[in-house]
Design an enzyme around this catalytic site. Structure first.
Site, PDB file in Angstrom:
ATOM      1  CD  GLU A  59       3.981   8.630  12.030  1.00  0.00           C
ATOM      2  OE1 GLU A  59       3.112   7.852  12.482  1.00  0.00           O
ATOM      3  OE2 GLU A  59       4.862   8.267  11.234  1.00  0.00           O
ATOM      4  CG  HIS A 110      -0.500  -0.163   2.504  1.00  0.00           C
ATOM      5  ND1 HIS A 110       0.145   0.828   3.194  1.00  0.00           N
ATOM      6  CD2 HIS A 110      -0.551  -1.235   3.342  1.00  0.00           C
ATOM      7  CE1 HIS A 110       0.471   0.377   4.391  1.00  0.00           C
ATOM      8  NE2 HIS A 110       0.071  -0.867   4.508  1.00  0.00           N
ATOM      9  CG  HIS A 165       3.878   6.520  17.227  1.00  0.00           C
ATOM     10  ND1 HIS A 165       2.710   6.156  16.619  1.00  0.00           N
ATOM     11  CD2 HIS A 165       3.940   5.812  18.383  1.00  0.00           C
ATOM     12  CE1 HIS A 165       2.092   5.245  17.363  1.00  0.00           C
ATOM     13  NE2 HIS A 165       2.811   5.025  18.439  1.00  0.00           N
ATOM     14  CG  HIS A 184       5.374   4.311  14.864  1.00  0.00           C
ATOM     15  ND1 HIS A 184       6.426   5.167  14.665  1.00  0.00           N
ATOM     16  CD2 HIS A 184       4.551   4.500  13.814  1.00  0.00           C
ATOM     17  CE1 HIS A 184       6.229   5.860  13.551  1.00  0.00           C
ATOM     18  NE2 HIS A 184       5.100   5.454  13.005  1.00  0.00           N
ATOM     19  CG  HIS A 222       6.835   4.490   9.714  1.00  0.00           C
ATOM     20  ND1 HIS A 222       5.895   5.497   9.763  1.00  0.00           N
ATOM     21  CD2 HIS A 222       7.779   4.921   8.857  1.00  0.00           C
ATOM     22  CE1 HIS A 222       6.238   6.473   8.962  1.00  0.00           C
ATOM     23  NE2 HIS A 222       7.386   6.154   8.403  1.00  0.00           N
TER      24      HIS A 222
END
Ligand SMILES: [Fe+2]
Length: 437
Positions: free
Chosen positions: A337, A288, A361, A367, A331
């Site tokens: 974030e 994705h 994060h 995370h 990630h």
């Protein structure tokens, strides 16, 4: 009372409440109709390039200088501005919170603002702050403007009404509003108790992201943004104007309402947007795209592709990718974030991240899906699945987000968040199949 709106993003709007109150063919007639005062509200420097040049002309009962006075200091101790560093002892980490508690005392939208993070520098007009508001009382005679930035409001519980000098925006969970820097407004509660998230943008204004190869449609379409038609009141009772200016608060007493704009035109204005109208684009075969594919609004920082703020949503959508780990991958990110959940469930964290909650994060902190989410997604039958009843979002910024003392110490912080990854076990055993026992 029903309030009306004009469609479009950044249009040159015009609106009047009384016939002929909006001058035609000029901005500043010698004597505007109805004895109104003409006033310009500049949202960009006069000389900004045409694509980012924003201003509106307001025709009002009194000019805004009559809506100020001798300011006195005011105190809103939980609304912080960047830089706000070192006021708590909490060590570095990935953090998550349950919803911010609703107030027990009478609390309006301004007093109910609880800053969670600050980033950048309000004096340098870079960065942002992420807040949660909680309120149980309407602003009646109090009005507010924020000289420090525009406010992106994301309701999570309860409907509210932003009565602004340029018109009225009614807002419910599932919609967002943007109130530009300097706009005078008050907040009335439609429901008894409200809660939501706010991103205070110190930098360049939020705008629509370029779509690149996606083309002329999808993601957030301009026509779905709604700007209110003019609305005014001619109210001569004691009122107050509260100002946030360079991180500090000031208040002036007035003998009338400052919400007195009878007509206006221009492209600097508040707006709202229904997140259900976002047309998501995603993977239709495998993998994705990066979550930037879900950007609703972006505030540039001056460095191309490096946003001061991206406002990103994770809306209902179909998952169809073949031979793919479908949730967000693990990630580490140069951007930081701040996430919230408006309703439903977030696919990387089915437990623990609840509506009204927050996760943070930060710059380069790892995370990804929790252990149960990983387990489930790794074994799922990959038939088409509708991810439904969900609306998470992210305030993502190029700057590290510094926790406030309130966020560090509030009892809703989940001490054990880091443990959600503890059960991710080693599956490497030297064979190509790995250990999936
Ligand atoms: Fe991430």
């Amino acid at each position: 009372m029903a309030f009306s709106y004009m469609p479009g993003f950044g249009n040159d709007f015009e609106t009047e409440t009384l016939p002929g109150s909006l001058p035609q063919g000029r901005n500043s007639p010698q004597r505007p109709a109805y004895g109104l005062y003409a006033e310009q509200l500049s949202g960009s420097p006069f000389t900004a390039p045409r694509g980012t040049n924003e201003r509106s002309w307001l025709y009002r009962i009194r000019p805004s200088v009559r809506h100020t006075g001798r300011f006195k200091a005011a105190t809103y101790p939980l609304w912080k501005s960047a830089p706000n560093i070192g006021d708590h002892e909490l060590a570095l980490g990935q953090y998550r919170w349950k919803p911010v508690p609703m107030p027990k005392e009478p609390t309006d939208f301004i007093a109910g603002m609880r800053s969670i993070t600050t980033a950048g520098d309000v004096l340098g007009q870079t960065g942002m702050a992420a807040h949660v508001y909680v309120a149980n009382r309407s602003m009646v005679d109090d009005h507010f403007f924020n000289a420090d930035g525009e406010l992106l409001v994301v309701p999570q519980v309860g409907a509210l009404r932003f009565v602004t000098e340029m018109g009225v925006i009614e807002l419910r969970p599932g919609e967002i509003a943007v109130l530009p820097r300097g706009l005078v407004f008050k907040v009335e509660l439609v429901d008894e108790t409200v809660r939501g998230y706010v991103c205070e943008n110190y930098g360049a204004k939020l705008t629509l992201p370029d779509r690149g190869p996606i083309g002329a449609n999808c993601l957030a379409n301009p026509r779905d943004f709604k700007t209110p038609c003019a609305w005014f009141e001619d109210k001569e009772t004691p009122c107050r104007l509260i100002v946030k200016w360079c991180g500090q608060f000031h208040v002036a007493e007035l003998d009338h309402s400052p919400l007195d704009v009878v007509a206006w035109h221009g492209n600097y204005s508040p707006y709202k947007y229904d997140l259900a109208t976002f047309s998501p684009v995603g993977a239709i075969l495998f993998d994705h795209p990066d979550p930037s594919i879900f950007t609703v609004l972006t505030a540039p920082s001056g460095e191309e592709g490096t946003a001061n703020i991206d406002f990103v949503i994770f809306p209902p959508r179909w998952l169809v990718a073949e031979n793919t780990f479908r949730p967000p991958w693990y990630h580490r990110n140069i951007m930081s974030e701040f996430m919230g959940l408006i309703h439903g469930q977030y696919d990387a964290k089915e437990e623990g991240f609840i509506p009204g909650g927050i996760s943070l994060h930060n710059l380069m902190l790892a995370h990804g899906p929790d252990a149960s989410g990983f387990e489930k997604a790794s074994r799922a039958e990959l038939k088409p699945v509708k991810l439904d009843n969900t609306m998470a979002f992210m305030f993502e910024t190029r700057f590290p987000q510094m926790l406030t003392r309130y966020a560090a110490e509030v009892e809703t912080r989940q001490e054990n968040y880091i443990d959600c990854w503890a059960d991710l076990k080693k599956r490497f055993n030297g064979t190509p199949e790995g250990d999936w026992s």
